[in-house]
Design a protein around this motif. Structure first.
Motif, short mmCIF file in Angstrom:
data_model
loop_
_atom_site.label_atom_id
_atom_site.label_comp_id
_atom_site.label_asym_id
_atom_site.label_seq_id
_atom_site.Cartn_x
_atom_site.Cartn_y
_atom_site.Cartn_z
N LEU A 1 0.37 -1.38 0.04
CA LEU A 1 0.04 0.15 0.23
C LEU A 1 1.01 1.43 0.02
O LEU A 1 0.66 2.08 -0.81
CB LEU A 1 -1.31 0.11 1.01
N TYR A 2 1.58 0.73 0.57
CA TYR A 2 2.83 2.27 0.68
C TYR A 2 3.65 2.63 -0.53
O TYR A 2 3.37 3.70 -0.70
CB TYR A 2 3.58 1.87 2.09
N ALA A 3 3.79 1.52 -0.61
CA ALA A 3 4.73 1.52 -2.28
C ALA A 3 3.55 2.48 -3.09
O ALA A 3 3.93 2.45 -4.27
CB ALA A 3 4.82 0.04 -2.98
N LYS A 4 2.05 2.26 -3.34
CA LYS A 4 1.20 2.67 -4.69
C LYS A 4 1.38 3.74 -3.83
O LYS A 4 0.15 4.63 -5.07
CB LYS A 4 0.25 1.50 -4.34
N GLY A 5 1.31 4.64 -3.11
CA GLY A 5 1.09 5.65 -2.44
C GLY A 5 -0.65 6.64 -2.05
O GLY A 5 -1.25 5.11 -1.74
N LEU A 6 -0.37 7.11 -1.18
CA LEU A 6 -2.08 7.81 -0.62
C LEU A 6 -2.58 7.54 -1.82
O LEU A 6 -3.59 7.59 -1.01
CB LEU A 6 -1.38 9.37 -0.70
N ASP A 7 -3.18 7.90 -2.78
CA ASP A 7 -4.19 7.51 -3.63
C ASP A 7 -4.49 6.21 -3.24
O ASP A 7 -5.82 6.27 -3.27
CB ASP A 7 -4.28 8.48 -5.02
N LYS A 8 -3.81 5.09 -3.15
CA LYS A 8 -4.27 3.88 -3.16
C LYS A 8 -5.05 3.47 -1.97
O LYS A 8 -5.53 2.84 -1.11
CB LYS A 8 -3.22 2.55 -3.41
N ILE A 9 -3.88 4.22 -0.91
CA ILE A 9 -3.90 3.98 0.66
C ILE A 9 -5.85 4.80 1.14
O ILE A 9 -6.84 4.14 1.70
CB ILE A 9 -2.84 4.72 1.53
N LEU A 10 -6.20 5.93 0.44
CA LEU A 10 -7.57 6.82 0.66
C LEU A 10 -8.71 6.05 -0.20
O LEU A 10 -9.75 5.73 0.36
CB LEU A 10 -7.09 8.24 -0.14
N LYS A 11 -8.00 5.02 -1.04
CA LYS A 11 -9.14 4.39 -2.24
C LYS A 11 -9.81 3.02 -1.21
O LYS A 11 -11.07 2.75 -0.86
CB LYS A 11 -8.66 4.07 -3.33
N LYS A 12 -8.45 2.79 -0.26
CA LYS A 12 -8.56 1.68 0.64
C LYS A 12 -9.69 2.43 1.91
O LYS A 12 -10.66 1.89 2.31
CB LYS A 12 -7.35 1.30 1.18
N VAL A 13 -9.95 3.25 2.26
CA VAL A 13 -9.77 3.64 3.25
C VAL A 13 -11.98 4.33 3.31
O VAL A 13 -12.66 3.25 3.52
CB VAL A 13 -9.26 4.83 4.09
#
Length: 105
Positions: free
Chosen positions: A28-40
């Motif tokens: 998730l960290y490697a994919k960046g903020l947008d991916k983390i926000l999408k998961k949230v």
């Protein structure tokens, strides 16, 4: 309870240095903020759906996923659960209306 959060904070920070191939969080960290926000966002929707279904066990499961991914977001932003706990503690003794009135945003 805060012991669990502190342990998660520590692990989430450690995952920042790991290979994306070795850890879900590292990926998730490697994919960046947008991916983390999408998961949230996804976990938020799943939590809402579980609540509407009225299944307490499923709701607890989904809230755990939401909290976890929110902790990943905090760690990604170099924040911790203790900062959120401190903010919640600050709000004790305030009515929701008083707290909202104090906001500058």
């Amino acid at each position: 309870m805060s012991e669990v959060l502190a342990q998660l904070d520590k692990i989430l920070q450690q995952r920042k240095t790991e290979s994306a191939d070795s850890s879900y969080v590292a990926s998730l960290y490697a994919k960046g903020l947008d991916k983390i926000l999408k998961k949230v966002g996804e976990e938020s929707v799943e939590t809402i759906m579980a609540a509407k279904d009225g299944d307490a066990e499923h709701l607890v499961y989904e809230v755990a996923d939401l909290w976890f991914h929110t902790l990943v977001l905090l760690a990604h932003q170099n924040l911790s659960s203790s900062q959120v706990i401190s903010e919640l503690e600050r709000r004790f003794g305030l009515s929701g209306l008083e707290e909202k009135a104090q906001r500058t945003e």
